[in-house]
Motif scaffolding. Sequence first.
Motif, mmCIF file in Angstrom:
data_model
loop_
_atom_site.group_PDB
_atom_site.id
_atom_site.type_symbol
_atom_site.label_atom_id
_atom_site.label_comp_id
_atom_site.label_asym_id
_atom_site.label_seq_id
_atom_site.Cartn_x
_atom_site.Cartn_y
_atom_site.Cartn_z
ATOM 1 N N ALA A 13 0.807 -1.153 -0.020
ATOM 2 C CA ALA A 13 -0.062 0.025 -0.034
ATOM 3 C C ALA A 13 0.763 1.376 -0.057
ATOM 4 O O ALA A 13 0.642 2.153 -0.690
ATOM 5 N N ALA A 14 2.013 1.349 0.756
ATOM 6 C CA ALA A 14 2.722 2.493 0.738
ATOM 7 C C ALA A 14 3.363 2.401 -0.420
ATOM 8 O O ALA A 14 3.683 3.814 -0.796
ATOM 9 N N PHE A 15 4.133 1.696 -1.027
ATOM 10 C CA PHE A 15 4.668 1.798 -2.347
ATOM 11 C C PHE A 15 3.531 2.242 -3.391
ATOM 12 O O PHE A 15 4.282 3.121 -4.109
ATOM 13 N N LEU A 16 2.566 1.555 -3.551
ATOM 14 C CA LEU A 16 1.576 2.073 -4.464
ATOM 15 C C LEU A 16 1.186 3.493 -4.225
ATOM 16 O O LEU A 16 1.023 4.193 -5.410
ATOM 17 N N LYS A 17 1.112 3.983 -3.189
ATOM 18 C CA LYS A 17 0.656 5.264 -2.534
ATOM 19 C C LYS A 17 2.212 6.205 -3.111
ATOM 20 O O LYS A 17 1.683 7.320 -3.611
ATOM 21 N N SER A 18 2.976 5.815 -2.914
ATOM 22 C CA SER A 18 4.180 6.518 -3.315
ATOM 23 C C SER A 18 4.361 6.781 -4.848
ATOM 24 O O SER A 18 5.013 7.886 -5.318
ATOM 25 N N MET A 19 3.823 5.777 -5.654
ATOM 26 C CA MET A 19 3.999 5.819 -7.194
ATOM 27 C C MET A 19 2.716 6.889 -7.679
ATOM 28 O O MET A 19 3.024 7.147 -8.633
ATOM 29 N N GLY A 20 1.858 7.003 -6.776
ATOM 30 C CA GLY A 20 0.795 8.037 -7.627
ATOM 31 C C GLY A 20 0.939 9.398 -7.162
ATOM 32 O O GLY A 20 2.115 9.709 -6.561
ATOM 33 N N PRO A 21 0.205 10.200 -7.878
ATOM 34 C CA PRO A 21 -0.087 11.733 -7.678
ATOM 35 C C PRO A 21 -0.217 11.963 -6.358
ATOM 36 O O PRO A 21 -0.766 11.616 -5.653
ATOM 37 N N SER A 22 0.248 13.034 -5.876
ATOM 38 C CA SER A 22 0.103 13.575 -4.328
ATOM 39 C C SER A 22 -0.699 14.962 -4.425
ATOM 40 O O SER A 22 -0.795 15.516 -3.612
ATOM 41 N N GLU A 23 -1.467 14.998 -5.757
ATOM 42 C CA GLU A 23 -2.250 16.172 -5.995
ATOM 43 C C GLU A 23 -3.655 16.003 -4.899
ATOM 44 O O GLU A 23 -3.861 14.865 -4.636
ATOM 45 N N VAL A 24 -4.130 17.155 -4.541
ATOM 46 C CA VAL A 24 -5.408 17.052 -3.923
ATOM 47 C C VAL A 24 -6.256 18.191 -4.655
ATOM 48 O O VAL A 24 -5.833 18.923 -5.327
ATOM 49 N N ILE A 25 -7.566 18.156 -4.751
ATOM 50 C CA ILE A 25 -8.494 19.273 -4.912
ATOM 51 C C ILE A 25 -9.249 19.559 -3.766
ATOM 52 O O ILE A 25 -9.657 18.773 -2.709
ATOM 53 N N ASP A 26 -9.775 20.619 -3.512
ATOM 54 C CA ASP A 26 -10.341 21.034 -2.519
ATOM 55 C C ASP A 26 -11.935 21.274 -3.109
ATOM 56 O O ASP A 26 -12.338 21.999 -4.072
ATOM 57 N N PHE A 27 -13.065 20.340 -2.418
ATOM 58 C CA PHE A 27 -14.200 20.122 -2.886
ATOM 59 C C PHE A 27 -15.170 20.582 -1.734
ATOM 60 O O PHE A 27 -15.332 19.950 -0.716
ATOM 61 N N PHE A 28 -15.149 22.178 -1.896
ATOM 62 C CA PHE A 28 -16.399 22.749 -0.958
ATOM 63 C C PHE A 28 -15.667 22.637 0.456
ATOM 64 O O PHE A 28 -16.157 22.373 1.569
ATOM 65 N N GLY A 29 -14.405 22.812 0.534
ATOM 66 C CA GLY A 29 -13.512 22.669 1.792
ATOM 67 C C GLY A 29 -12.916 21.462 2.077
ATOM 68 O O GLY A 29 -12.333 21.202 3.186
ATOM 69 N N ILE A 30 -13.417 20.379 1.483
ATOM 70 C CA ILE A 30 -12.802 19.058 1.957
ATOM 71 C C ILE A 30 -11.630 18.728 0.840
ATOM 72 O O ILE A 30 -11.844 18.813 -0.525
#
Length: 166
Positions: A13-30
């Motif tokens: 899980a940690a490996f796959l998470k490190s391979m993916g984008p670390s972007e986030v969006i703000d959806f109405f404050g979330i």
Amino acid sequence: MPSASRDKHFNVAAFLKSMGPSEVIDFFGIEIPVPTDTPLSYTLRAQEIQESSAEDAGNILKLLADVLGQDIADQIEELDPGIRALGALLLWAFNNASGEEMDFPAAYEKYLENEASSREQAKQDPDSSGGEPEEDEGKAAVKPLPNRSDRRAATRSGPKSEKTSH
């Protein structure tokens, strides 16, 4: 005697998470991280929901919980942002989870296009939606299933039998 390499613990899980984008969006404050994989539960639930109302907010929230996590889906439900915002968020999440990068504005545009297409299809074939196009505004066209007696009659080879009890 075990080798040193067997004693190591590899966290997939940690490996796959490190391979993916670390972007986030703000959806109405979330803050919602960009999903990088589609869980099997999403696929199974999507098949179930396809047979019911695709534009039901509860169904969309269930799918969002599968892709984004229950905690995020609960926060979104508390906000009650509206069906278009939820639909666009689901489209955005699914496309990104499937490996197709999509930003939120593109997902919203695509959602509106799909909605307009569904409306146009309902206008061209009002019988497929179960009612007049005006009554089904904004809903996906769903063809009603035949009732139980019609299904049984269709599988019978001869005419209907007469009632045996009076």
